[in-house]
Design a protein around this motif. Structure first.
Motif, PDB file in Angstrom:
ATOM      1  N   TRP A  13      97.664  10.922 143.347  1.00 28.22           N
ATOM      2  CA  TRP A  13      99.143  10.888 142.873  1.00 28.22           C
ATOM      3  C   TRP A  13      99.066  11.202 141.431  1.00 28.22           C
ATOM      4  N   ILE A  15     101.879  10.745 139.487  1.00 31.34           N
ATOM      5  CA  ILE A  15     102.816  10.249 138.910  1.00 31.34           C
ATOM      6  C   ILE A  15     102.208   8.870 138.288  1.00 31.34           C
ATOM      7  N   VAL A 138     104.752  15.937 148.916  1.00 34.42           N
ATOM      8  CA  VAL A 138     104.330  15.543 147.770  1.00 34.42           C
ATOM      9  C   VAL A 138     103.267  16.539 147.436  1.00 34.42           C
ATOM     10  N   TRP A 143     108.732  19.225 140.688  1.00 29.25           N
ATOM     11  CA  TRP A 143     110.075  18.958 140.106  1.00 29.25           C
ATOM     12  C   TRP A 143     110.492  20.045 139.155  1.00 29.25           C
ATOM     13  N   SER A 151     101.986  19.685 141.394  1.00 23.31           N
ATOM     14  CA  SER A 151     102.981  18.621 142.536  1.00 23.31           C
ATOM     15  C   SER A 151     102.322  17.270 141.963  1.00 23.31           C
ATOM     16  N   THR A 152     103.313  16.507 142.970  1.00 23.27           N
ATOM     17  CA  THR A 152     103.448  15.233 142.965  1.00 23.27           C
ATOM     18  C   THR A 152     101.838  14.759 143.465  1.00 23.27           C
TER      19      THR A 152
END
Ligand code: A3P
Length: 299
Positions: A13, A15, A138, A143, A151-152
């Motif tokens: 992930w 983020i 994701v 964004w 990428s997320t």
């Protein structure tokens, strides 16, 4: 020992994840929880609760059409009425009856929901299809304004699945989400939620629309259910969302990122899960269901 949030980030992930009341959340959203319980609501607010990738866009559009009494697309994307994304002041601008969508757990919802006995539609989708849909989003989503290729989620499908099924993803475990919303009427003294399945909508959307309309006390002429189903078919809703709707509240992704409307099918998980992954996933789900049968007050 690492937290679920740390495990999620270690798996890919991309983020910042944090723990809020035992649930993994994106750090950018964490401050929203401080005031969520005391959010003002209106008696005629209608809630659409889903775990991400369960068909939220689809059901939100349907609810808007039921309330409007006609198969006419809402002007904006659903994020215009996203409970935990928009501020209290922003949602104040939305005209009644508001159709607010949320990915929150029942215990994270504003207290007034239970007191005012607002209407809640809960859409559930096969958890394996949610996992695939989520991974496709994701792992491809970049964004607008973010760095290219960031990428997320940057890990593999195997990395993703192993943390997803343990609740190490933003918004926590899909199993907890489904179970906690299923238990609402026990915990909140008969509170009535309208439960809808994505797969039933795929099979006979008009019948599910009618069921939602009846729950909302908004009966429509029979032909309207069919018209709404048709306007909200995968092809038509994708076209309307991308080409007709005002794009103000559409979260902008960079060119080439996957969109919210990918395949729109039931059972795509069979193309992704190995037999071993499917069995492990089922076992974890079963265990969670057994745990949730021991009902604990949610607040
Ligand atoms: P897939 O990625 O499997 O195609 P959400 O709106 O909660 O983010 O869910 C998105 C999922 O719902 C995506 O699944 C998307 O294609 C599917 N979807 C959106 N509109 C749909 C429709 N009208 N009919 C069927 N599926 C739809």
């Amino acid at each position: 020992m690492s937290t679920l949030a740390e495990r999620g980030m270690a798996a890919g992930w991309n983020i910042q994840l944090v723990m809020v009341d035992g649930v993994v959340e994106a750090e950018d959203f964490a401050d929203k929880f401080e005031t969520m319980k005391s959010r003002p609501l209106r008696e005629d607010d209608i809630f659409l609760a889903t775990y991400p990738k369960s068909g939220t866009h689809w059901a939100w559009e349907i609810l808007n059409m039921i309330v409007a009494g006609k198969a006419e697309y809402a002007k904006h994307w659903q994020n215009s009425a996203w409970l935990e994304y928009r501020t209290e002041e922003e949602l104040e601008e939305v005209t009644s009856p508001r159709i607010l969508h949320t990915h929150l757990l029942p215990r994270q919802m504003p207290e007034l929901l239970w007191q005012l006995e607002c209407k809640v539609v809960y859409v559930e989708r096969n958890a394996k299809d949610c996992a695939v849909s989520s991974f496709c989003q994701v792992s491809q989503q970049v964004w607008e304004g973010g760095s290219p290729q960031q990428s997320t989620f940057t890990g593999s499908w195997d990395d993703f699945l192993s943390v997803y099924q343990d609740g190490c993803a933003p918004l926590g475990s899909i199993f907890d989400h489904v179970n906690e919303w299923k238990n609402v009427s026990d915990v909140y003294d008969g509170f009535e939620v309208c439960s809808v399945k994505y797969e039933d909508m795929k099979q006979d959307c008009a019948t599910e629309i009618k069921r939602m309309a009846e729950y909302l006390d908004r009966h429509l002429p029979e032909e309207k259910y069919q018209e709404i189903a048709e306007a909200c078919s995968f092809k038509n809703l994708k076209h309307a969302s991308e080409k007709i709707k005002d794009q103000t509240f559409h979260v902008a992704w960079q060119e080439g990122s996957s969109g919210y409307f990918r395949k729109g099918q039931a059972g795509d998980w069979k193309n992704w899960f190995t037999v071993a992954q499917s069995e492990e996933f089922d076992q974890k789900y079963e265990l969670k269901c057994r745990e949730s049968a021991i009902k604990v007050p949610l607040c």
